[in-house]
Scaffold this active site. Structure first.
Site, PDB file in Angstrom:
ATOM      1  N   TYR A   1       0.803  -1.217  -0.045  1.00 58.60           N
ATOM      2  CA  TYR A   1      -0.071  -0.038  -0.245  1.00 58.60           C
ATOM      3  C   TYR A   1       0.684   1.226   0.046  1.00 58.60           C
ATOM      4  CZ  TYR A   1      -3.427   3.468   1.478  1.00 58.60           C
ATOM      5  OH  TYR A   1      -4.115   4.484   1.693  1.00 58.60           O
TER       6      TYR A   1
ATOM      7  N   ASP B   1       9.511   2.940  -0.216  1.00 56.18           N
ATOM      8  CA  ASP B   1       8.392   3.488   0.635  1.00 56.18           C
ATOM      9  C   ASP B   1       8.622   2.891   2.263  1.00 56.18           C
ATOM     10  OD1 ASP B   1       6.052   4.135   2.076  1.00 56.18           O
ATOM     11  OD2 ASP B   1       4.596   3.454   0.531  1.00 56.18           O
TER      12      ASP B   1
ATOM     13  N   LYS C   1       4.524   9.226   9.019  1.00 50.26           N
ATOM     14  CA  LYS C   1       4.306   8.706  10.308  1.00 50.26           C
ATOM     15  C   LYS C   1       5.291   9.263  11.350  1.00 50.26           C
ATOM     16  CE  LYS C   1       1.279   5.562   8.358  1.00 50.26           C
ATOM     17  NZ  LYS C   1      -0.063   5.957   8.387  1.00 50.26           N
TER      18      LYS C   1
END
Length: 442
Positions: A145, A240, A274
């Site tokens: 994702y 990522d 995050k």
């Protein structure tokens, strides 16, 4: 909204005003059932719902709360920044300081552009890759994702998997046609697609260590193979690390792989999110200076954002990265191992076949005989596990005062604030939850 309203009443009201009653799909408890928990506060390893119930938290805001919720020094940094203004729409020295901290931890991020979300970071990475190569096609892996931009929603795992959608309505056929989806951990498949269409491929994007189909780590040499294949064909490698960056170690998963004696591979671009914002809306994209300088105003690849590099978010990020020292990572690693051991003991005692898979301190559990015997190495195997056992397990833990991710495809997170009391509460809740999982039926 009146403070005496029950969770069910608040959720019903939310559904009248907000699609699905939530601002992000996995929060709706779609895969575990029941009414989502509305939270009012958090401190350290705990969250408190609107009815006053206190839970040990194993979500940690989906990763950012590395230090624990509402860490006093992070809160103080944000409060101090707020006294000077919430947003300027102009450069600040905090952006420079945070970029220096990032490059100090991840030298591959020679330059950094700040954005507000991980989706923006990966979307910008794709735009740079296409601008740099003059090619349109991107390659991603099933179950990874990378946010909800059009080209990246194909077989995206996580919340998409929870909702049972292979992609998303509203994504054009043209967008989808430029995305090639391959099985994860499959080097021959990657080699084959480059042999056939290498001249069209702008980039390969991959989660450094996937955490959106459950934890499925790269097999030894897989990320290095991506680097070698993309380099041979003039394509870019995008790593990522929105979830793993600064979470699984000081330099993310890239740093862990470099630190265990494997040959060091260097991605062209790395997406951060995050932890880098300390819980505030902040993300970043780093990479080779020559590629990053393709971004406007220096180069022809346009990207902009009014709130990019927001002074409150950068203050939180700076405070978090400064505080996240070796002792913090050692504590989180040790706490994770403690919970993993207790989880395995409980499931074994209840006779539930399972496999716990880890990426640094991140972990998730896969139920089922095949998972237990062989592990899970790709999205197809993750979906084939006994996912039906998780809702009963989840609600038994919630009833015992432990908040887990409301999806079997998500990682479990610990923080530096998870002390012996919090770990004991988790351990005490696990046996009943394991029995609930054992009793679950498809």
């Amino acid at each position: 909204m009146p403070g005496h309203m029950s969770m069910e009443e608040v959720y019903a009201r939310a559904c009248e005003l907000i699609p699905g009653g939530v601002s992000s799909p996995v929060r709706a408890f779609g895969s575990v059932g029941g009414t989502p928990v509305f939270l009012q506060s958090a401190q350290g390893p705990h969250v408190v719902d609107i009815e006053g119930r206190r839970y040990v938290d194993l979500v940690c805001s989906w990763g950012p709360a590395l230090l624990g919720h509402a860490h006093p020094e992070v809160v103080a940094a944000v409060q101090e920044a707020a006294t000077r203004g919430l947003s300027f729409g102009a450069p600040t020295t905090a952006e420079v300081e945070l970029a220096e901290l990032i490059r100090g931890r991840v030298p591959a991020a020679e330059k950094v552009r700040f954005v507000s979300t991980g989706t923006e970071a990966t979307m910008t990475a794709l735009r740079i890759a296409r601008g740099a190569t003059g090619r349109d096609v991107i390659v991603k892996f099933a179950g990874c994702y990378h946010g909800h931009s059009d080209a990246l929603l194909a077989e995206a795992g996580s919340g998409v998997a929870t909702a049972g959608m292979p992609g998303s309505a509203g994504v054009t056929k043209a967008s989808a046609s430029d995305t090639i989806v391959l099985p994860y951990n499959d080097v021959p498949a990657l080699e084959a697609v480059f042999a056939e269409r290498g001249a069209e491929i702008a980039c390969v994007i991959t989660e450094a260590a996937p955490a959106n189909m459950g934890i499925v780590t790269p097999l030894p040499g897989f990320n290095e193979a991506i680097r070698a294949i993309t380099s041979a064909h003039g394509a870019l490698m995008i790593l990522d690390e929105v979830l793993t960056g600064f979470r699984v170690g000081p330099s993310g998963w890239w740093g862990l792989e470099a630190g265990v004696g494997q040959p060091l591979y260097t991605p062209d671009l790395i997406a951060f999110g995050k932890v880098v914002g300390g819980g505030m809306p902040l993300a970043g994209l780093g990479g080779r200076a020559a590629l990053m300088d393709l971004l406007a105003p220096v180069g022809p690849v346009y990207q902009a954002g009014t709130l990019s590099g927001n002074p409150l978010a950068t203050a939180a990020g700076i405070a978090t990265l400064r505080l996240a020292d070796a002792d913090v990572y050692a504590h989180v690693d040790a706490a994770s191992l403690t919970v993993q051991a207790a989880l395995a003991d409980a499931l074994n005692a209840a006779g539930v076949p399972h496999r716990i898979q880890t990426a640094g301190s991140l972990f998730s559990v896969f139920f089922g005989e095949d998972a237990a015997a062989h592990g899970v190495r790709d999205y197809a195997q993750a979906k084939a596990a006994d996912t039906f056992r998780y809702p009963a397990f989840f609600h038994a833990m919630l009833d015992a005062g432990v908040a887990l991710p409301p999806s079997v495809f998500e990682a479990w997170f610990l923080s530096a604030s998870h002390d012996d009391e919090a770990l004991t509460r988790i351990a005490e809740a696990l046996p009943a939850a394991a029995r609930a999982a054992a009793a679950a039926r498809p």
